[in-house]
Write an enzyme that holds these catalytic residues in place. Structure first.
Site, PDB file in Angstrom:
ATOM      1  N   GLU A  91     -32.427   9.106  55.601  1.00 10.87           N
ATOM      2  CA  GLU A  91     -31.555   8.659  55.359  1.00 10.87           C
ATOM      3  C   GLU A  91     -32.257   7.345  54.290  1.00 10.87           C
ATOM      4  O   GLU A  91     -33.679   6.961  54.811  1.00 10.87           O
ATOM      5  CB  GLU A  91     -30.676   7.466  55.758  1.00 10.87           C
ATOM      6  CG  GLU A  91     -30.353   7.687  57.260  1.00 10.87           C
ATOM      7  CD  GLU A  91     -29.298   6.935  58.094  1.00 10.87           C
ATOM      8  OE1 GLU A  91     -28.439   8.039  58.219  1.00 10.87           O
ATOM      9  OE2 GLU A  91     -29.453   6.246  58.540  1.00 10.87           O
ATOM     10  N   CYS A 104     -35.080   0.563  51.052  1.00  7.46           N
ATOM     11  CA  CYS A 104     -35.407   1.163  52.746  1.00  7.46           C
ATOM     12  C   CYS A 104     -35.779   2.379  52.894  1.00  7.46           C
ATOM     13  O   CYS A 104     -35.258   3.427  52.982  1.00  7.46           O
ATOM     14  CB  CYS A 104     -35.158   0.147  53.422  1.00  7.46           C
ATOM     15  SG  CYS A 104     -34.956   0.818  54.467  1.00  7.46           S
ATOM     16  N   CYS A 111     -36.172   9.637  66.141  1.00  9.08           N
ATOM     17  CA  CYS A 111     -37.304   9.025  66.679  1.00  9.08           C
ATOM     18  C   CYS A 111     -37.495   9.176  68.022  1.00  9.08           C
ATOM     19  O   CYS A 111     -36.216   9.563  68.453  1.00  9.08           O
ATOM     20  CB  CYS A 111     -37.188   7.451  66.055  1.00  9.08           C
ATOM     21  SG  CYS A 111     -38.728   6.246  66.878  1.00  9.08           S
ATOM     22  N   CYS A 115     -35.660   3.376  71.730  1.00 11.16           N
ATOM     23  CA  CYS A 115     -34.852   1.816  72.046  1.00 11.16           C
ATOM     24  C   CYS A 115     -34.123   1.768  71.984  1.00 11.16           C
ATOM     25  O   CYS A 115     -32.621   2.515  71.719  1.00 11.16           O
ATOM     26  CB  CYS A 115     -35.048   1.338  70.839  1.00 11.16           C
ATOM     27  SG  CYS A 115     -36.937   0.629  70.443  1.00 11.16           S
ATOM     28  N   CYS A 118     -31.285   1.367  69.550  1.00  9.53           N
ATOM     29  CA  CYS A 118     -30.804   2.448  68.185  1.00  9.53           C
ATOM     30  C   CYS A 118     -30.482   3.473  67.790  1.00  9.53           C
ATOM     31  O   CYS A 118     -30.144   4.531  68.758  1.00  9.53           O
ATOM     32  CB  CYS A 118     -32.310   1.992  67.575  1.00  9.53           C
ATOM     33  SG  CYS A 118     -32.849   2.716  66.028  1.00  9.53           S
ATOM     34  N   LEU A 216     -40.568  -6.655  68.208  1.00 12.03           N
ATOM     35  CA  LEU A 216     -40.849  -7.738  69.565  1.00 12.03           C
ATOM     36  C   LEU A 216     -39.583  -7.261  70.167  1.00 12.03           C
ATOM     37  O   LEU A 216     -39.065  -7.437  71.962  1.00 12.03           O
ATOM     38  CB  LEU A 216     -41.264  -9.176  69.427  1.00 12.03           C
ATOM     39  CG  LEU A 216     -41.979  -9.804  69.966  1.00 12.03           C
ATOM     40  CD1 LEU A 216     -43.466  -8.983  70.739  1.00 12.03           C
ATOM     41  CD2 LEU A 216     -42.218 -10.870  69.991  1.00 12.03           C
ATOM     42  N   HIS A 217     -38.524  -7.629  70.033  1.00 10.97           N
ATOM     43  CA  HIS A 217     -36.423  -7.676  70.391  1.00 10.97           C
ATOM     44  C   HIS A 217     -36.819  -8.293  71.902  1.00 10.97           C
ATOM     45  O   HIS A 217     -35.972  -8.815  72.738  1.00 10.97           O
ATOM     46  CB  HIS A 217     -36.613  -6.498  70.933  1.00 10.97           C
ATOM     47  CG  HIS A 217     -36.591  -5.982  69.462  1.00 10.97           C
ATOM     48  ND1 HIS A 217     -36.309  -6.847  68.271  1.00 10.97           N
ATOM     49  CD2 HIS A 217     -36.982  -4.246  69.417  1.00 10.97           C
ATOM     50  CE1 HIS A 217     -36.567  -5.873  67.509  1.00 10.97           C
ATOM     51  NE2 HIS A 217     -36.819  -4.401  67.500  1.00 10.97           N
ATOM     52  N   ASN A 291     -26.233  -5.018  64.769  1.00 10.82           N
ATOM     53  CA  ASN A 291     -25.612  -3.767  64.291  1.00 10.82           C
ATOM     54  C   ASN A 291     -25.242  -2.650  65.212  1.00 10.82           C
ATOM     55  O   ASN A 291     -25.324  -2.124  65.672  1.00 10.82           O
ATOM     56  CB  ASN A 291     -25.841  -3.019  62.897  1.00 10.82           C
ATOM     57  CG  ASN A 291     -25.190  -3.140  61.354  1.00 10.82           C
ATOM     58  OD1 ASN A 291     -24.512  -2.994  61.632  1.00 10.82           O
ATOM     59  ND2 ASN A 291     -26.227  -3.454  60.648  1.00 10.82           N
ATOM     60  N   CYS A 334     -30.322   1.747  60.104  1.00  7.03           N
ATOM     61  CA  CYS A 334     -30.364   2.439  61.342  1.00  7.03           C
ATOM     62  C   CYS A 334     -30.122   3.858  61.937  1.00  7.03           C
ATOM     63  O   CYS A 334     -29.764   3.740  62.893  1.00  7.03           O
ATOM     64  CB  CYS A 334     -30.884   1.455  62.507  1.00  7.03           C
ATOM     65  SG  CYS A 334     -30.678  -0.687  61.846  1.00  7.03           S
TER      66      CYS A 334
HETATM   67  N1  SAH Z   1     -39.876   2.050  64.718  1.00  6.47           N
HETATM   68  C1  SAH Z   1     -39.916   0.974  63.441  1.00  6.47           C
HETATM   69  C2  SAH Z   1     -38.826   0.567  62.612  1.00  6.47           C
HETATM   70  C3  SAH Z   1     -37.026   0.728  63.144  1.00  6.47           C
HETATM   71  S1  SAH Z   1     -35.544  -0.032  62.120  1.00  6.47           S
HETATM   72  C4  SAH Z   1     -39.716  -0.116  64.415  1.00  6.47           C
HETATM   73  O1  SAH Z   1     -39.656  -0.102  65.590  1.00  6.47           O
HETATM   74  O2  SAH Z   1     -39.507  -1.245  63.823  1.00  6.47           O
HETATM   75  C5  SAH Z   1     -36.435  -2.158  61.413  1.00  6.47           C
HETATM   76  C6  SAH Z   1     -35.754  -2.698  62.594  1.00  6.47           C
HETATM   77  O3  SAH Z   1     -34.471  -2.284  62.860  1.00  6.47           O
HETATM   78  C7  SAH Z   1     -36.628  -2.199  64.024  1.00  6.47           C
HETATM   79  O4  SAH Z   1     -36.853  -3.879  64.385  1.00  6.47           O
HETATM   80  C8  SAH Z   1     -35.408  -1.796  64.825  1.00  6.47           C
HETATM   81  O5  SAH Z   1     -35.307  -2.141  66.440  1.00  6.47           O
HETATM   82  C9  SAH Z   1     -33.994  -2.233  64.716  1.00  6.47           C
HETATM   83  N2  SAH Z   1     -32.450  -2.172  64.320  1.00  6.47           N
HETATM   84  C10 SAH Z   1     -32.578  -0.933  65.063  1.00  6.47           C
HETATM   85  N3  SAH Z   1     -31.118   0.000  65.411  1.00  6.47           N
HETATM   86  C11 SAH Z   1     -30.469  -1.512  64.806  1.00  6.47           C
HETATM   87  C12 SAH Z   1     -28.913  -2.099  64.847  1.00  6.47           C
HETATM   88  N4  SAH Z   1     -28.157  -1.811  65.104  1.00  6.47           N
HETATM   89  N5  SAH Z   1     -28.878  -3.216  65.081  1.00  6.47           N
HETATM   90  C13 SAH Z   1     -29.676  -4.006  64.624  1.00  6.47           C
HETATM   91  N6  SAH Z   1     -31.523  -3.719  63.781  1.00  6.47           N
HETATM   92  C14 SAH Z   1     -31.701  -2.679  64.983  1.00  6.47           C
END
Ligand code: SAH
Length: 354
Positions: A91, A104, A111, A115, A118, A216-217, A291, A334
């Protein structure tokens, strides 16, 4: 099977033309049609000899994916669900905001980073996308714009871990940014990574101007291990050091993404620790209010909690912004559209490929 135009290069196409008894300069013409004139089919390339258009049509395809779903959200965000030639689905999203037109794109099918919050990683990684599939997402979305409108920004923030698919991704981005591609400025491209230090250093060594965003998170090893399992192998400290190295080599400020999860990493003490960690760095924090993903036990914090978090980080002298949610009505975030589709139409069983 037909050869995918965007998986090859003008030189490879030129070689095929020579073999077929046509002058190789037609290769440049064909790519010009695709990148500049939005052609999606050889039959529309009106200045090519008719016999050549036929020969192309028999052996080559402009796009290797087809559009399975095209959603348009009330806020104008458009999302494409594309089926690859092997039936796998990816997507990509087009967002419009004032004078910005941002795409995007996904970097992998699924993946492998896992995480916990996600949707993309729930079933692991199936495979890397090819150079052509990466470029194609950009072109398909660009072709949705009214004639004369141009894309302004490109973010690699869809499904997948971008730096786990390093060579095809860089080849695709370099092509898009070259004069023979879309002539896109490297500084308008953001690569988002979970934070793979070795790959971040490899990227720095390429001396490109791509903007790096690091997910980072969490401000501590302990919390990050829980949210971003790959952290147990790489370690927060090395991720930060590699980000520093990227900044020093490229001169480009690194963005740290921070998904805000209610009651988990949104407390004032998390904000304070994040501020301390980044205080002396030329870094920017992009807070992403979560989200929600159906079936996962995470929630978005209240607006008040988001404001409080931001003000504590800012109080430490760190620059912060909050990402706006776009296209929520169409599962634009995502890996969510692909997932909601999968309920209706299960995907083919496939063995994961790293
Ligand atoms: N693998 C890459 C790209 C991931 S998507 C990365 O880890 O950066 C881009 C961002 O969206 C990342 O920071 C990811 O952690 C975040 N993300 C994933 N699921 C999400 C969700 N449900 N709500 C908000 N952000 C999310």
């Amino acid at each position: 099977m037909k050869r995918a135009l965007l998986d090859e290069s003008p030189d490879q196409l030129g070689a095929w033309l020579t073999e077929q008894g046509f002058p190789p300069f037609h290769a440049r013409q064909v790519y010009h049609w695709v990148f500049e004139r939005r052609a999606e089919d050889f039959s529309t390339m009106s200045d090519l000899p008719k016999a050549l258009r036929g020969a192309f049509g028999a052996d080559w395809e402009v796009f290797s994916t087809h559009v399975t779903r095209h959603h348009v959200a009330p806020d104008g965000t458009e999302k494409l669900l594309l089926s690859c030639s092997d039936g796998r689905r990816i997507e990509c999203v087009l967002m419009a905001e004032e004078d910005r037109r941002t795409v995007c794109i996904s970097s992998q099918v699924g993946c492998g980073m896992g995480c916990v919050f996600c949707a993309s990683g729930l079933k692991g990684v199936e495979r890397n996308l090819t150079k052509g599939e990466l470029v194609e997402q950009v072109l398909r979305l660009r072709n949705l714009l009214p004639a004369g409108e141009r894309l302004t920004n490109l973010v690699v923030m869809g499904m997948g871990e971008s730096l786990a698919n390093f060579d095809p991704l860089i080849a695709a981005l370099d092509w898009i940014c070259s004069p023979s591609g879309l002539g896109f400025g490297q500084r308008r491209v953001t690569i988002s990574t979970v934070g793979l230090p070795e790959r971040m250093r490899k990227l720095a060594a390429l001396d490109r101007q791509y903007h790096l965003a690091v997910s980072l998170h969490a401000p501590t090893e302990e919390l990050r291990n829980q949210l971003v399992p790959i952290n147990e192998r790489v370690g927060l400290r090395d991720v930060i050091e590699a980000a520093d190295a990227y900044f020093h080599r490229s001169g480009r400020q690194v963005t740290f993404e921070y998904v805000l999860l209610r009651g988990i990493n949104d407390r004032p003490l998390d904000a304070s620790a994040l501020g301390d960690l980044l205080q002396r760095r030329k870094a920017h924090v992009n807070v992403i209010p979560y989200n929600p993903v159906p079936g996962l036990p995470f929630e978005r914090p209240s607006d008040e909690a988001i404001r409080r978090f931001v003000s504590v980080v800012r109080g430490k002298g760190v620059s912060v912004s909050v990402r706006k949610t776009k296209g929520r009505e169409i599962d634009a975030a995502c890996g969510q559209l692909r997932r909601s589709e999968a309920v209706v139409q299960p995907e083919a069983a496939v063995a994961p490929v790293i």
